[in-house]
Enzyme design. Sequence first.
Site, mmCIF file in Angstrom:
data_model
loop_
_atom_site.group_PDB
_atom_site.id
_atom_site.type_symbol
_atom_site.label_atom_id
_atom_site.label_comp_id
_atom_site.label_asym_id
_atom_site.label_seq_id
_atom_site.Cartn_x
_atom_site.Cartn_y
_atom_site.Cartn_z
ATOM 1 N N LEU A 162 0.866 -1.172 0.000
ATOM 2 C CA LEU A 162 0.000 0.000 0.000
ATOM 3 C C LEU A 162 0.903 1.222 0.000
ATOM 4 C CD1 LEU A 162 -2.692 -0.952 2.700
ATOM 5 C CD2 LEU A 162 -2.884 -1.141 0.213
ATOM 6 N N ASP A 163 0.430 2.306 -0.595
ATOM 7 C CA ASP A 163 1.209 3.539 -0.616
ATOM 8 C C ASP A 163 1.416 4.066 0.800
ATOM 9 O OD1 ASP A 163 1.319 3.477 -3.374
ATOM 10 O OD2 ASP A 163 -0.476 4.715 -3.621
ATOM 11 N N LYS A 164 2.383 4.922 0.950
ATOM 12 C CA LYS A 164 2.763 5.467 2.255
ATOM 13 C C LYS A 164 1.568 5.992 3.043
ATOM 14 C CE LYS A 164 5.636 9.073 4.381
ATOM 15 N NZ LYS A 164 6.605 10.164 4.124
ATOM 16 N N THR B 262 -1.693 5.445 2.354
ATOM 17 C CA THR B 262 -2.867 4.579 2.330
ATOM 18 C C THR B 262 -2.860 3.698 3.577
ATOM 19 O OG1 THR B 262 -2.810 4.496 -0.093
ATOM 20 C CG2 THR B 262 -4.120 2.830 1.022
ATOM 21 N N ARG C 154 -5.819 6.241 -7.225
ATOM 22 C CA ARG C 154 -5.451 7.652 -7.190
ATOM 23 C C ARG C 154 -5.521 8.278 -8.582
ATOM 24 N NH1 ARG C 154 0.200 7.593 -4.163
ATOM 25 N NH2 ARG C 154 -0.029 9.866 -4.337
#
Length: 322
Positions: A138-140, A142, A238
């Site tokens: 997962l992104d930073k 998220t 996103r």
Amino acid sequence: MKIAVSSSDELIRVDLFLSQRLREFSRTNIQKMIDNELVKVNGKLIKKNSILNYSDIIEINLEEKIDNKKLALERWEYPLDVIYKDKDFAIINKPRGVISHPAKGNYNKTVVNIILNTFKDDIKSSVDPLRPGIVHRLDKDTTGIMIIPFNEYAHWKIAEQFQKRTIKKEYIAITWGSFEKENGILENFLNRNKKNPMKFEVSQDGKSANSEFKLVKRGKCLSIVKFLPKTGRTHQIRVHCKELGYPIFGDELYGGGIKKSKEYSKDINIKLNEYYSSIKGFCLHAESISFDHPTSGEKVSFKAAPDEFFEQIFQDILNERI
């Protein structure tokens, strides 16, 4: 050493990928290793500009080339919400502001470092020694559900389901604007931005990206939208929110920064800035996941609650306070 290529690492050059992963070597040194036939992908020799794909296996001959102690990952004692755990895997609720795995500039303050501390007696083996316990990311900023496999068998059984797109995921996004459509499906192709490799964009040369979306609540200036991604491209939701014209709140990279608050009245502007200061990132939460258990084969499902900052904005939109 063997390294499995995740969905977040596909479509980049192998020399760039390895220079980011093997921090003891410069990109020039990596290229020399490739030229000297010390690197193979899926058992075959490759060129330094070869492009990686999801599930590729990179083999690097590092004998007498590296001190393995330098590759040791540090444990990080950090509070972690563990939703489920058995002998094969754990389900965690990833915290905001923490990247999933070590990368250039941050090798010790990641989810990997946290799980090495939290599950130090559970992780038995790993497909990738530099990313133990990571089968997806997962992104930073998220938050939400992440699967942490404890052994190679569990890793590959779960990775296979990601590859076949049989894993069901649901995300909740808080977007800018009064979301127009009630539901729909977005289908396009995504590729890395040539000027900014950290960013993705719609491109006919990219990989197919498919997201189903359902409106949860349409607000005056913010909306709550559920996303059910059918593919797992990097930054997929996103980029899709941006393409719809409703970027995710707080997502500076894709047009969702706080500057958009100037489009609203002064009192709303103040409230939006308060949200932005509290969230310290963007509003995307991996709410649930469903997949086949790697050992029993039974369908298992898990759900994660968003953090208090996300929940406050969520409730304010639901109750029409913003």
